[in-house]
Design an enzyme around this catalytic site. Structure first.
Site, PDB file in Angstrom:
ATOM      1  CB  SER A  73      -0.951  -0.052   1.201  1.00  0.00           C
ATOM      2  OG  SER A  73      -1.890   0.977   1.192  1.00  0.00           O
ATOM      3  CG  ASP A 156      -6.253  -4.062  -2.942  1.00  0.00           C
ATOM      4  OD1 ASP A 156      -6.942  -3.156  -2.428  1.00  0.00           O
ATOM      5  OD2 ASP A 156      -5.017  -4.132  -2.829  1.00  0.00           O
ATOM      6  CG  HIS A 191      -5.136  -2.855   0.587  1.00  0.00           C
ATOM      7  ND1 HIS A 191      -4.584  -2.444  -0.601  1.00  0.00           N
ATOM      8  CD2 HIS A 191      -4.655  -2.010   1.543  1.00  0.00           C
ATOM      9  CE1 HIS A 191      -3.819  -1.394  -0.388  1.00  0.00           C
ATOM     10  NE2 HIS A 191      -3.836  -1.113   0.904  1.00  0.00           N
TER      11      HIS A 191
END
Length: 369
Positions: A73, A156, A191
Site C-alpha cells: 500500500s 483489493d 489489500h
C-alpha cells in the site's frame, strides 16, 4: 520507563494473542513451550521489566550494493520511491498493491487516480527522468538492472488492478527485462501482505492487512516473502524452523525528527550469522502500509508476515522502519508513508525527509569498515 520502551512492551504482549486469534481450523494455537525459541523469547522478554530498550541501530558493515526493498500500500509506493531515488545501491524490490513513481503528482486526479483510476506508468518514468536530470535522484538508467516483483489481489478494495498494472508498465518502460519482472495479478487476495501461516482469510480487506491465501495446485499457502526475496536474490536456502535471533527495537528518532511522521522506534531483524560477520549479508527494507505500523497492529508485520524466517538462512538483515499517525502538521491521520506530499514537495527525491531517514538507516547497517 520511556514511552518508546513501553510501546514495545505493548506490541510484544499482543504477539501470542495475535498468533492464536488468526489461526485457521488446521492451525493449532501453540503453547509457549511449543513456540519457536525466538517467539518464546519475545514473550518472556515482554514480562521482564528491564528488557528491550530502544538502543541505537548497530553499525554492521553489510554489503551496500545488495540492498532491496518491499512494501504494501503506502509502503509499496514508498518502496518504489526509495528504489528509484537510490537506484545505484538497490538491486530489486517487491511492490504489493502500490502504484508507480510520483503517481499523485503526474496524473490528473492525484491520489484518487493512483488508488482507483488508471495512472500512467510512462508519465511516472518521465517524472523520474526529470528529477534525475537535475541530480535529485540517481540516474534512471539504474532501474534496468532491477529484479522486480509486482502484486495485486483481485479482491483489493483500496488499490485497484489498473494501478498495479501501471507499476508494471513503469518498470517495463524503464528497461527491466521480462525475465526480471514478476507480475502476480490473479490471486483473490485483499489489500494485504500474503503470509503463509498468519492473518485473515484470503480476500479480506481489514486489519492487520495480512491475509493467507492458498497457492493454486500446490496444496499449501502462498509465501509472499519467499516470492519477493527469491525474485530479487535468486534461489533461497530453506527457511529457518527456529529463528537464531529476535526482532530488536532501535531508536528511530536518531534518523527522523519532528515533522517526518515517523515513530520514535523502528525494528530490525539481524540473524545471528550477520551479527557475527555482516560482510556477506544484504539489507532488505520492509515498509508497512497505512494503519499497519507497530502503533496500529503491534508486532504483526515485523514478527508474523514471514520475512525473518527466510532472512535467517539467507544472510539477510530485515529493516522495518515505522511511520506513525500525526495531526495537524504533517497531516497523516492513517499512519501512511508519504507518497503524495504531506511532508513537503520533495517527498519523492533523495532530500525528502522520510526517504533520507531510511537511507541513513541503511547506511548505518552497511557502513564500510
Amino acid at each position: 520507563m520511556s514511552k518508546a520502551r513501553a510501546r514495545f512492551y505493548r506490541h510484544e504482549a499482543k504477539l501470542r494473542r495475535n498468533i492464536c486469534a488468526t489461526r485457521t481450523a488446521t492451525m493449532k494455537c501453540p503453547s509457549i513451550r511449543n513456540l519457536s525459541a525466538a517467539v518464546a523469547l519475545a514473550i518472556v522478554n515482554f514480562v521482564h521489566p528491564a528488557a528491550h530498550a530502544a538502543d541505537a541501530l548497530p553499525t554492521l558493515h553489510a554489503n551496500p550494493s545488495r540492498t532491496s526493498v518491499s512494501g504494501l500500500s503506502s509502503g509499496a509506493f514508498m518502496a518504489v520511491q526509495y528504489a528509484v531515488a537510490y537506484s545505484s545501491s538497490v538491486v530489486g524490490l517487491g511492490v504489493i498493491a502500490g502504484g508507480p513513481y510520483n503517481c499523485a503528482f503526474v496524473n490528473i486526479g492525484g491520489v484518487v487516480t493512483c488508488m482507483s483510476g488508471e495512472p500512467s506508468g510512462s508519465m511516472s518514468l518521465a517524472a523520474a527522468e526529470g528529477f534525475a536530470s537535475v541530480g535529485q535522484i540517481d540516474p534512471v538508467a539504474g532501474l534496468a538492472k532491477f529484479k522486480v516483483y509486482v502484486f495485486g489481489g483481485t479482491k483489493d478494495r483500496y488499490v485497484h488492478p489498473p494501478v498495479v498494472a501501471a507499476t508494471r508498465d513503469f518498470f517495463q518502460a524503464a528497461g527491466v527485462p521480462p525475465r526480471h519482472l514478476a507480475y502476480v495479478n490473479k490471486m483473490p487476495a485483499g489489500h494485504a501482505f500474503i503470509a503463509p501461516a498468519f492473518g485473515n482469510a484470503c480476500g479480506t480487506n481489514a486489519a492487520p492487512y495480512i491475509d493467507h491465501c492458498p497457492e493454486n495446485g500446490k496444496g499449501k499457502n502462498y509465501d509472499q516473502p519467499k516470492a519477493i526475496l527469491e525474485q530479487i536474490y535468486g534461489p533461497l536456502n530453506p527457511p529457518a524452523d527456529t529463528l537464531s535471533s529476535i526482532v530488536q527495537p532501535f531508536d528511530q528518532s536518531a534518523f527522523a525528527g519532528d515533522g517526518t511522521s515517523m515513530d520514535s522506534v523502528g525494528f530490525v531483524y539481524i540473524p545471528r550469522e550477520c551479527s557475527a560477520d555482516a560482510s556477506g549479508c544484504a539489507v532488505h527494507v520492509v515498509f508497512h502500509g497505512c494503519r499497519q505500523g507497530a502503533q496500529s497492529v503491534g508486532s504483526d508485520v515485523y514478527a508474523s508476515v514471514g520475512y525473518n524466517r527466510w532472512a535467517d538462512t539467507n544472510r539477510l538483515i530485515i529493516l522495518y522502519p515505522q511511520a506513525v499517525t500525526s495531526q495537524p502538521i504533517p497531516a497523516n491521520p492513517e499512519g501512511c508513508w508519504d507518497w503524495w506530499g504531506y511532508t513537503g514537495p520533495t517527498f519523492q527525491v533523495q532530500s525528502g525527509v522520510q526517504l533520507s531517514a531510511v537511507k541513513s538507516m541503511v547506511d548505518r547497517l552497511t557502513a564500510p569498515k
